[in-house]
Design a protein around this motif. Structure first.
Motif, PDB file in Angstrom:
ATOM      1  N   LEU C 132      33.523  42.801  47.097  1.00  0.00           N
ATOM      2  CA  LEU C 132      34.794  43.499  46.951  1.00  0.00           C
ATOM      3  C   LEU C 132      35.038  43.903  45.499  1.00  0.00           C
ATOM      4  N   ILE C 133      34.499  43.118  44.601  1.00  0.00           N
ATOM      5  CA  ILE C 133      34.755  43.319  43.177  1.00  0.00           C
ATOM      6  C   ILE C 133      33.440  43.621  42.492  1.00  0.00           C
ATOM      7  N   ARG C 134      33.539  44.557  41.544  1.00  0.00           N
ATOM      8  CA  ARG C 134      32.315  44.960  40.836  1.00  0.00           C
ATOM      9  C   ARG C 134      31.790  43.803  39.988  1.00  0.00           C
ATOM     10  N   CYS C 136      31.346  41.900  37.039  1.00  0.00           N
ATOM     11  CA  CYS C 136      32.077  41.841  35.767  1.00  0.00           C
ATOM     12  C   CYS C 136      31.989  40.417  35.241  1.00  0.00           C
TER      13      CYS C 136
END
Lengths: 195, 195, 195, 195
Positions: C132-134, C136
């Motif tokens: 869902l989240i890049r 990082c």
DNA sequence: GATGAATGAGTCTTCATTCAT
DNA sequence: GATGAATGAAGACTCATTCAT
């Protein structure tokens, strides 16, 4: 014990110290020690060192005020001289019997002088108009009177005095102010200014 | 010249400040700034803050002493009253023309009072013996005189005065001390004490 | 009812003062006066000044905790974004509607930051794993998120906000965290680092 | 030794203590001890405890100001992103390399926040107009940015960092602000608000 | 002699906490 | 439990005096 007492205790201690050491050389410690209180307690009753001092001064001025009654002239009134004598006696009694108070008042009540002198001056003017007092410069004379009284108090408040003694002092001061020092048997000196 | 000047500069500055602020509120900084010297330099000329103050007081007392000449009685001497008048005029002139000095002297010279009063007392005793002065309590009277003079100086040194003015003030003070305030046309009041 | 109320009264008063003056500038007097209790009474309910403050902080943390629900993934669960939105909305509502609490929490809850950041970091890691989240740095990003939220609350809690306003703020913060600020119509900037 | 050094010594000591203990818990004694000076010496260089603190804060703000250069757009200017990156790098370097300063600034510079946020807001508005930044609420977004930066500094200034590390942090923060956290492979989440 | 930076003892005042009533 | 007067440790700041240069 009693609530009021604490404040009184502190004031009593402070009066003693202030009168001995003066404002500046009095430390808060000097006050709280004989008053038997803690440092913080002092500030419960007074905001500043200055405030307790002013408070003392104020009380003094009120007491002083109560000693001095306006001199009134009238046929049902005592002779003005006796009214004056009464004022003087009361003031001397207050300040000589409370030498601490006296010293504080005399040394620190800046501004009081001029007020009192002014009152005296007014009285003198009235006296002149009424023919009781000789033609004189009422301003200068008022300072002579005030100064004399202050100096006598300052000196004689160093040792306790009884009523009789105070009466004698008052009488002498009155006499001085009224008759001066010249031997009444002599003619006036004042023709001899340039000799 | 140079060396002496430094000390004088400091004294001059100190007199000005002490007379304005009093001893306690005067800081060393207040003195060295107008004297244009460094802090350490002050201590080259005076050991303490107290010492410079006492030094000023001493100088004053010397000057004061020089104003006052013993009153001598003799056929080749001026009338005692004129000698007294001379003393008073010199003292008033010194202190009114140097109001800073005057203020310092009057407010701080503890102990001086009694000495001066004693001198006056002696003079009064002599005057009484010589019949110049009426029978009075010389101690109380001396304080009356001294106090009167002090108060007049304290008040009138606030503004500069010329010679004529000083003369007038002296005359009034003398008159007060000699004749008192009673209107000479009246009989003595002093029979009426208990009315 | 009565007993509990006393403590509540004190707490309520304390919250108001602490949030306005901060811990150090708040005096016990500032608290007991609006709480209408005597000085000694305060110490019946709290051991120290510090303790009441910590007690307030604790209550806050509990309330805050109740706002935040673990985000759970599952087909019968709302979309994670909506769960997040719910959390944010509840937190914002709590702190913006109780600005006093908000200020205290934000300014004094040392140590809370790291705990919260750690929770966020965990969530980010999960999000990355779920795609869902890049990719990082979850630690740095968590501080970015936390700081942004804190600053927004700090600023916007100064004035009361309605539900609609709070929703709008939450939406904007969410949007910022999810999409960043880049105009999506543009290609990525990040090839240009060295130009 | 050198005159300037004394003041610097005191400042250096004060910065260390203030950053550790905060303003209120720092005693003058805490400062003069590591500065190796006497109590009075402190007051030779600073009037108040508050003044040295404000002095430190002021120096900080000046240094901070020098880190931040206005972002200018033009064909002969670096890409705005790189200018921004430069600003961020300089600020992070200053505050992370001087963690004491950083902590003081972040915790005590009340009023600074709003000023900085306002600057950011203006930049955002320009970016939107230029099409570089998506349509967003520039006020809320500016607080998000500011808060994120502050929090990252607060956290990462606890331990010394090298240039490479600082660069990496800056890059991550930039990335967060520009792209947000969403996995770019996914479609926008924001159709799903009410599910 | 001159300087002025440095010293540190001393003072007022505050305020969290206690305790007798 | 409640009260509020009393406590005293602790802190900021001043300023006369010293001393290295």
């Amino acid at each position: 014990m009693l609530k009021k007492n604490r404040r009184e205790d502190i004031l009593k201690a402070a009066i003693g110290i202030f009168s001995q050491k003066g404002y500046h050389d009095t430390r808060i410690s000097d006050i709280i020690k004989p008053a038997n209180i803690a440092r913080g307690t002092f500030y419960l009753y007074f905001d500043h060192k200055r405030q307790i001092f002013d408070s003392i001064l104020n009380t003094l001025l009120v007491e002083l005020d109560q000693c001095i009654k306006n001199i009134e002239v009238g046929k049902d009134r005592p002779h003005p001289l006796n009214q004056l004598r009464g004022n003087l006696t009361r003031v001397f009694t207050l300040l000589i019997e409370n030498p601490d108070l006296g010293r504080i008042l005399l040394r620190h009540a800046t501004g009081l002088d001029d007020r009192v002198a002014y009152t005296i001056e007014d009285a003198l003017k009235l006296g002149i108009k009424m023919g009781l007092i000789r033609e004189c410069n009422p301003k200068i004379s008022s300072y002579c009177i005030l100064g004399g009284i202050k100096e006598v108090i300052e000196h004689f408040s160093l040792t306790k005095k009884g009523t009789a003694e105070i009466d004698a002092i008052v009488e002498e001061v009155l006499n001085f102010g009224i008759h001066g020092l010249k031997n009444p048997a002599l003619p006036s000196y004042f023709t001899q200014k340039n000799k």
